[in-house]
Scaffold this motif. Structure first.
Motif, PDB file in Angstrom:
ATOM      1  N   ILE A 100      71.890 127.927  22.363  1.00 22.24           N
ATOM      2  CA  ILE A 100      70.971 129.060  22.224  1.00 22.24           C
ATOM      3  C   ILE A 100      71.595 130.118  21.325  1.00 22.24           C
ATOM      4  O   ILE A 100      70.919 130.672  20.439  1.00 22.24           O
ATOM      5  N   SER A 101      72.884 130.396  21.501  1.00 24.75           N
ATOM      6  CA  SER A 101      73.570 131.370  20.641  1.00 24.75           C
ATOM      7  C   SER A 101      73.526 130.932  19.182  1.00 24.75           C
ATOM      8  O   SER A 101      73.256 131.747  18.288  1.00 24.75           O
ATOM      9  N   ILE A 102      73.782 129.669  18.947  1.00 24.01           N
ATOM     10  CA  ILE A 102      73.716 129.136  17.581  1.00 24.01           C
ATOM     11  C   ILE A 102      72.289 129.277  17.043  1.00 24.01           C
ATOM     12  O   ILE A 102      72.078 129.711  15.908  1.00 24.01           O
ATOM     13  N   GLY A 103      71.323 128.914  17.866  1.00 25.46           N
ATOM     14  CA  GLY A 103      69.923 128.997  17.445  1.00 25.46           C
ATOM     15  C   GLY A 103      69.496 130.405  17.092  1.00 25.46           C
ATOM     16  O   GLY A 103      68.806 130.622  16.083  1.00 25.46           O
ATOM     17  N   LEU A 104      69.908 131.370  17.899  1.00 27.97           N
ATOM     18  CA  LEU A 104      69.559 132.765  17.609  1.00 27.97           C
ATOM     19  C   LEU A 104      70.200 133.225  16.302  1.00 27.97           C
ATOM     20  O   LEU A 104      69.578 133.950  15.508  1.00 27.97           O
ATOM     21  N   TRP A 105      71.436 132.777  16.051  1.00 25.20           N
ATOM     22  CA  TRP A 105      72.086 133.110  14.785  1.00 25.20           C
ATOM     23  C   TRP A 105      71.312 132.498  13.611  1.00 25.20           C
ATOM     24  O   TRP A 105      71.072 133.164  12.599  1.00 25.20           O
ATOM     25  N   VAL A 106      70.910 131.222  13.743  1.00 23.60           N
ATOM     26  CA  VAL A 106      70.176 130.550  12.666  1.00 23.60           C
ATOM     27  C   VAL A 106      68.876 131.297  12.372  1.00 23.60           C
ATOM     28  O   VAL A 106      68.531 131.542  11.209  1.00 23.60           O
ATOM     29  N   ILE A 107      68.167 131.678  13.422  1.00 22.47           N
ATOM     30  CA  ILE A 107      66.903 132.404  13.250  1.00 22.47           C
ATOM     31  C   ILE A 107      67.144 133.722  12.512  1.00 22.47           C
ATOM     32  O   ILE A 107      66.442 134.047  11.543  1.00 22.47           O
ATOM     33  N   LYS A 108      68.144 134.476  12.944  1.00 24.00           N
ATOM     34  CA  LYS A 108      68.441 135.767  12.306  1.00 24.00           C
ATOM     35  C   LYS A 108      68.884 135.588  10.858  1.00 24.00           C
ATOM     36  O   LYS A 108      68.488 136.350   9.974  1.00 24.00           O
ATOM     37  N   GLU A 109      69.713 134.577  10.614  1.00 23.85           N
ATOM     38  CA  GLU A 109      70.210 134.357   9.251  1.00 23.85           C
ATOM     39  C   GLU A 109      69.077 133.893   8.336  1.00 23.85           C
ATOM     40  O   GLU A 109      69.004 134.320   7.173  1.00 23.85           O
ATOM     41  N   ALA A 110      68.199 133.046   8.820  1.00 27.55           N
ATOM     42  CA  ALA A 110      67.044 132.621   8.016  1.00 27.55           C
ATOM     43  C   ALA A 110      66.182 133.832   7.669  1.00 27.55           C
ATOM     44  O   ALA A 110      65.690 133.958   6.535  1.00 27.55           O
ATOM     45  N   ASP A 111      66.016 134.738   8.622  1.00 27.85           N
ATOM     46  CA  ASP A 111      65.255 135.962   8.360  1.00 27.85           C
ATOM     47  C   ASP A 111      65.959 136.837   7.323  1.00 27.85           C
ATOM     48  O   ASP A 111      65.310 137.414   6.450  1.00 27.85           O
TER      49      ASP A 111
END
Length: 115
Positions: free
Chosen positions: A79-90
């Motif tokens: 989940i931590s990795i996923g949240l980072w990916v979402i933020k970085e894509a944004d």
């Protein structure tokens, strides 16, 4: 249906699910590679980032479910990795960053771990 047949069906279902996850990650990786090499022009560049964002939003939602069979620690880490990916894509989509190498690398690592 015997208990052992039920277990086999459950295992096959898990393998199929991981296969679909790998395919989705492969698609996202291909989009990120095209974005990195400059092959995507607007609006395809935005669509590529939105695909990666939607994919990881789905993963985070699935990982947040108590029905997810992974350990609590692994789920929290993913989940931590996923949240980072979402933020970085944004950040890339909003042009606050232009480097997709880390996004690409994380997606490749996660995809390869599903093998």
């Amino acid at each position: 249906m015997t208990l052992s047949s039920y277990d086999a069906v459950i295992e096959d279902g898990g393998q199929e699910a991981r296969g679909r996850e790998r395919e989705a990650l492969n698609h996202g990786i291909n989009l990120l590679r095209q974005l990195q090499s400059g092959q995507l022009a607007p609006p395809e560049d935005t669509e590529a980032l939105l695909f990666v964002r939607r994919l990881w939003t789905f993963f985070v939602q699935d990982l947040s479910s108590e029905r997810n069979g992974l350990s609590e620690k692994l789920r929290a880490d993913l989940i931590s990795i996923g949240l980072w990916v979402i933020k970085e894509a944004d950040r890339v989509r909003q042009e606050k960053s232009t480097d997709v190498a880390e996004l690409l690398g994380i997606n490749i690592i996660i995809r390869d771990a599903l093998a």
